[in-house]
Design a protein around this motif. Sequence first.
Motif, PDB file in Angstrom:
ATOM      1  N   LEU A   1     -27.714  58.167   7.627  1.00 52.70           N
ATOM      2  CA  LEU A   1     -27.640  59.624   7.731  1.00 52.70           C
ATOM      3  C   LEU A   1     -27.859  60.237   6.354  1.00 52.70           C
ATOM      4  N   ILE A   2     -28.779  61.194   6.269  1.00 55.98           N
ATOM      5  CA  ILE A   2     -29.049  61.798   4.958  1.00 55.98           C
ATOM      6  C   ILE A   2     -29.102  63.322   5.073  1.00 55.98           C
ATOM      7  N   ASP A   3     -28.379  63.986   4.191  1.00 54.69           N
ATOM      8  CA  ASP A   3     -28.405  65.449   4.072  1.00 54.69           C
ATOM      9  C   ASP A   3     -29.863  65.883   3.874  1.00 54.69           C
ATOM     10  N   VAL A   4     -30.330  66.868   4.639  1.00 57.97           N
ATOM     11  CA  VAL A   4     -31.746  67.267   4.531  1.00 57.97           C
ATOM     12  C   VAL A   4     -32.087  67.779   3.130  1.00 57.97           C
ATOM     13  N   GLN A   5     -31.055  68.152   2.355  1.00 62.13           N
ATOM     14  CA  GLN A   5     -31.342  68.647   1.000  1.00 62.13           C
ATOM     15  C   GLN A   5     -31.300  67.541  -0.055  1.00 62.13           C
ATOM     16  N   ASN A   6     -30.921  66.337   0.368  1.00 62.14           N
ATOM     17  CA  ASN A   6     -30.848  65.215  -0.579  1.00 62.14           C
ATOM     18  C   ASN A   6     -32.235  64.567  -0.685  1.00 62.14           C
ATOM     19  N   MET A   7     -33.099  65.249  -1.457  1.00 59.97           N
ATOM     20  CA  MET A   7     -34.504  64.833  -1.521  1.00 59.97           C
ATOM     21  C   MET A   7     -34.671  63.415  -2.066  1.00 59.97           C
ATOM     22  N   ILE A   8     -33.850  63.067  -3.069  1.00 56.22           N
ATOM     23  CA  ILE A   8     -33.998  61.743  -3.686  1.00 56.22           C
ATOM     24  C   ILE A   8     -33.715  60.653  -2.653  1.00 56.22           C
ATOM     25  N   SER A   9     -32.650  60.864  -1.892  1.00 56.50           N
ATOM     26  CA  SER A   9     -32.305  59.877  -0.865  1.00 56.50           C
ATOM     27  C   SER A   9     -33.362  59.804   0.226  1.00 56.50           C
ATOM     28  N   LEU A  10     -33.880  60.973   0.593  1.00 64.98           N
ATOM     29  CA  LEU A  10     -34.915  60.987   1.631  1.00 64.98           C
ATOM     30  C   LEU A  10     -36.169  60.261   1.142  1.00 64.98           C
ATOM     31  N   LEU A  11     -36.493  60.472  -0.134  1.00 69.65           N
ATOM     32  CA  LEU A  11     -37.662  59.777  -0.688  1.00 69.65           C
ATOM     33  C   LEU A  11     -37.422  58.273  -0.707  1.00 69.65           C
ATOM     34  N   MET A  12     -36.173  57.909  -1.076  1.00 66.74           N
ATOM     35  CA  MET A  12     -35.833  56.480  -1.095  1.00 66.74           C
ATOM     36  C   MET A  12     -35.978  55.892   0.318  1.00 66.74           C
ATOM     37  N   ALA A  13     -35.437  56.606   1.308  1.00 65.47           N
ATOM     38  CA  ALA A  13     -35.483  56.105   2.686  1.00 65.47           C
ATOM     39  C   ALA A  13     -36.934  55.993   3.168  1.00 65.47           C
ATOM     40  N   GLN A  14     -37.718  57.030   2.853  1.00 61.48           N
ATOM     41  CA  GLN A  14     -39.120  56.996   3.285  1.00 61.48           C
ATOM     42  C   GLN A  14     -39.877  55.861   2.594  1.00 61.48           C
ATOM     43  N   ASN A  15     -39.521  55.638   1.331  1.00 57.55           N
ATOM     44  CA  ASN A  15     -40.126  54.537   0.573  1.00 57.55           C
ATOM     45  C   ASN A  15     -39.813  53.176   1.221  1.00 57.55           C
ATOM     46  N   LEU A  16     -38.685  53.143   1.919  1.00 57.31           N
ATOM     47  CA  LEU A  16     -38.277  51.897   2.599  1.00 57.31           C
ATOM     48  C   LEU A  16     -38.691  51.907   4.077  1.00 57.31           C
ATOM     49  N   ASP A  17     -39.573  52.846   4.432  1.00 57.26           N
ATOM     50  CA  ASP A  17     -40.123  52.933   5.803  1.00 57.26           C
ATOM     51  C   ASP A  17     -39.157  53.471   6.856  1.00 57.26           C
ATOM     52  N   TYR A  18     -38.164  54.227   6.438  1.00 58.80           N
ATOM     53  CA  TYR A  18     -37.312  54.913   7.416  1.00 58.80           C
ATOM     54  C   TYR A  18     -38.016  56.203   7.840  1.00 58.80           C
TER      55      TYR A  18
ATOM     56  N   LEU B   1     -26.894  70.189   7.316  1.00 64.32           N
ATOM     57  CA  LEU B   1     -27.851  69.654   8.280  1.00 64.32           C
ATOM     58  C   LEU B   1     -28.229  68.248   7.810  1.00 64.32           C
ATOM     59  N   PHE B   2     -28.216  67.311   8.727  1.00 65.52           N
ATOM     60  CA  PHE B   2     -28.513  65.917   8.364  1.00 65.52           C
ATOM     61  C   PHE B   2     -29.694  65.384   9.166  1.00 65.52           C
ATOM     62  N   HIS B   3     -30.470  64.507   8.526  1.00 66.80           N
ATOM     63  CA  HIS B   3     -31.446  63.711   9.279  1.00 66.80           C
ATOM     64  C   HIS B   3     -30.822  62.361   9.592  1.00 66.80           C
ATOM     65  N   LEU B   4     -30.934  61.968  10.850  1.00 64.71           N
ATOM     66  CA  LEU B   4     -30.575  60.600  11.226  1.00 64.71           C
ATOM     67  C   LEU B   4     -31.860  59.792  11.050  1.00 64.71           C
ATOM     68  N   MET B   5     -31.841  58.896  10.070  1.00 71.72           N
ATOM     69  CA  MET B   5     -33.047  58.137   9.717  1.00 71.72           C
ATOM     70  C   MET B   5     -33.026  56.782  10.423  1.00 71.72           C
ATOM     71  N   GLN B   6     -34.170  56.366  10.868  1.00 75.88           N
ATOM     72  CA  GLN B   6     -34.244  55.122  11.636  1.00 75.88           C
ATOM     73  C   GLN B   6     -35.376  54.237  11.114  1.00 75.88           C
ATOM     74  N   LYS B   7     -35.118  52.935  11.125  1.00 75.35           N
ATOM     75  CA  LYS B   7     -36.176  51.980  10.779  1.00 75.35           C
ATOM     76  C   LYS B   7     -36.169  50.850  11.795  1.00 75.35           C
ATOM     77  N   LEU B   8     -37.331  50.561  12.330  1.00 77.41           N
ATOM     78  CA  LEU B   8     -37.422  49.421  13.236  1.00 77.41           C
ATOM     79  C   LEU B   8     -37.554  48.178  12.372  1.00 77.41           C
ATOM     80  N   LEU B   9     -36.654  47.227  12.546  1.00 76.80           N
ATOM     81  CA  LEU B   9     -36.677  46.002  11.748  1.00 76.80           C
ATOM     82  C   LEU B   9     -37.599  44.990  12.456  1.00 76.80           C
ATOM     83  N   SER B  10     -37.975  44.000  11.753  1.00 77.29           N
ATOM     84  CA  SER B  10     -38.843  42.908  12.258  1.00 77.29           C
ATOM     85  C   SER B  10     -40.305  43.284  12.307  1.00 77.29           C
TER      86      SER B  10
END
Length: 258
Positions: free
Chosen positions: A100-117, A249-258
Motif C-alpha cells: 500500500l502506498i500513499d498516492v503522494q509518496n512519489m519516491i515509493s511509487l517510483l520504487m514500486a514501479q521500478n520493481l514491476d508493481y 488516498l492510497f494505491h494498492l499496488m500489485q505484482k504477479l510473481l513467477s
Amino acid sequence: MIREAKPSDKLHILKFCKNTFSWGDYIKDVWDYWLSEGNLFVIEKNIPIGICHAVFSVNQVWVEGIRINPDYRRQGLASKLIKKVESLAIQKQIPISFMLIDVQNMISLLMAQNLDYKIHQTWHFYSLLPQKNTHNKISFGNIIQENEFSHYVKSWRWLPLDKEILFSLDSKNFIVYSSKKGQRAIAILEDSEHFEKTLIVTLFAGSKSNTMNILFFLQNYGLEKNYGRIQILTKESLPKFRKLEHKILFHLMQKLLS
Ligand SMILES: CC(C)(COP(=O)(O)OP(=O)(O)OC[C@H]1O[C@@H](n2cnc3c(N)ncnc32)[C@H](O)[C@@H]1OP(=O)(O)O)[C@@H](O)C(=O)NCCC(=O)NCCS
C-alpha cells in the motif's frame, strides 16, 4: 546482509523511523508485534539500516513497513529487501505480492514501479469520530457473495476476503449492512491490533442513504464500545458527514510473481 530482525535491532531502527512522514511514523507501535509475528527483515551494513515486514497468506504476500535509513537511500537496499520477500513468496508458491502506498509518496511509487508493481486499486482513508445519533437502521449478517470483493482491511493489511474469513467475521457479528430500494452498503468491522480504542472499518459504500446509515451506525457503535476513533477504508468517495474527515488516498499496488 538481510536477516530476520532480533529484539536488539529495535533501537537502531527506531532512530531513523521517527519523522519518516509529515505525521511521523508508526513503526514504534508495531515493532514488537511484527517481531513476534516473524518475517520482519533487516538489512545491515555493520548496523541495521533498513527493514521490511512480510505477511504470507495462501494466495498473497503482504509487504509493509519498508524503511531505509536516509543516509543509505538510493543504493538499491529497499529493492533488495522486497526482492528477498518476493523470492520467499515464490518458494511458497504464492502468486501475488501487494503493498500500500500513499498516492503522494512519489519516491515509493517510483520504487514500486521500478520493481514491476502496478496500481491494482485506489483506496480512501477517512477518519470518523464517535458520537450519539438517533438515526441508525442497519442489519447484522453476511450478505457478501463469494468473490464479490477481493480484500478487506485488518490492521491496515488488505487480506483476501475468502469464504472462511467471511464465515468468521459473520460469526463475530462484524459484518453490517444497510439495504434500501434494492441497493446496499456493507461494512466490515475489526479492532486494530496495534492501536488502542481504534475501530478499523472496510466500507463497501452504496447509495448515499445506505452509506449515511452505516456512518450513523458507526458513530453510535463507536460511542457504545468506547472507541476513540474510527478509521474507514473505502474505494468510494464518501458524502459530506459530521466528524468525517478525508485523510489520505492510497494505491494498492500489485505484482504477479513467477
Ligand atoms: C522508499 C524507500 C524505502 C526507498 O528506499 P531505497 O533503498 O532508497 O530505494 P532503492 O535504492 O531500492 O530504489 C529503487 C528505485 O526507486 C526509485 N527511487 C528511489 N529513491 C528515489 C528518489 N529519491 N528519487 C527518484 N526515484 C527514486 C528509483 O526508481 C530507484 O531505482 P534507481 O536507483 O535504479 O533509479 C526510502 O526512500 C524510504 O525509506 N522512504 C521513507 C519510507 C517510505 O516511504 N516507505 C515506503 C512506504 S510504502
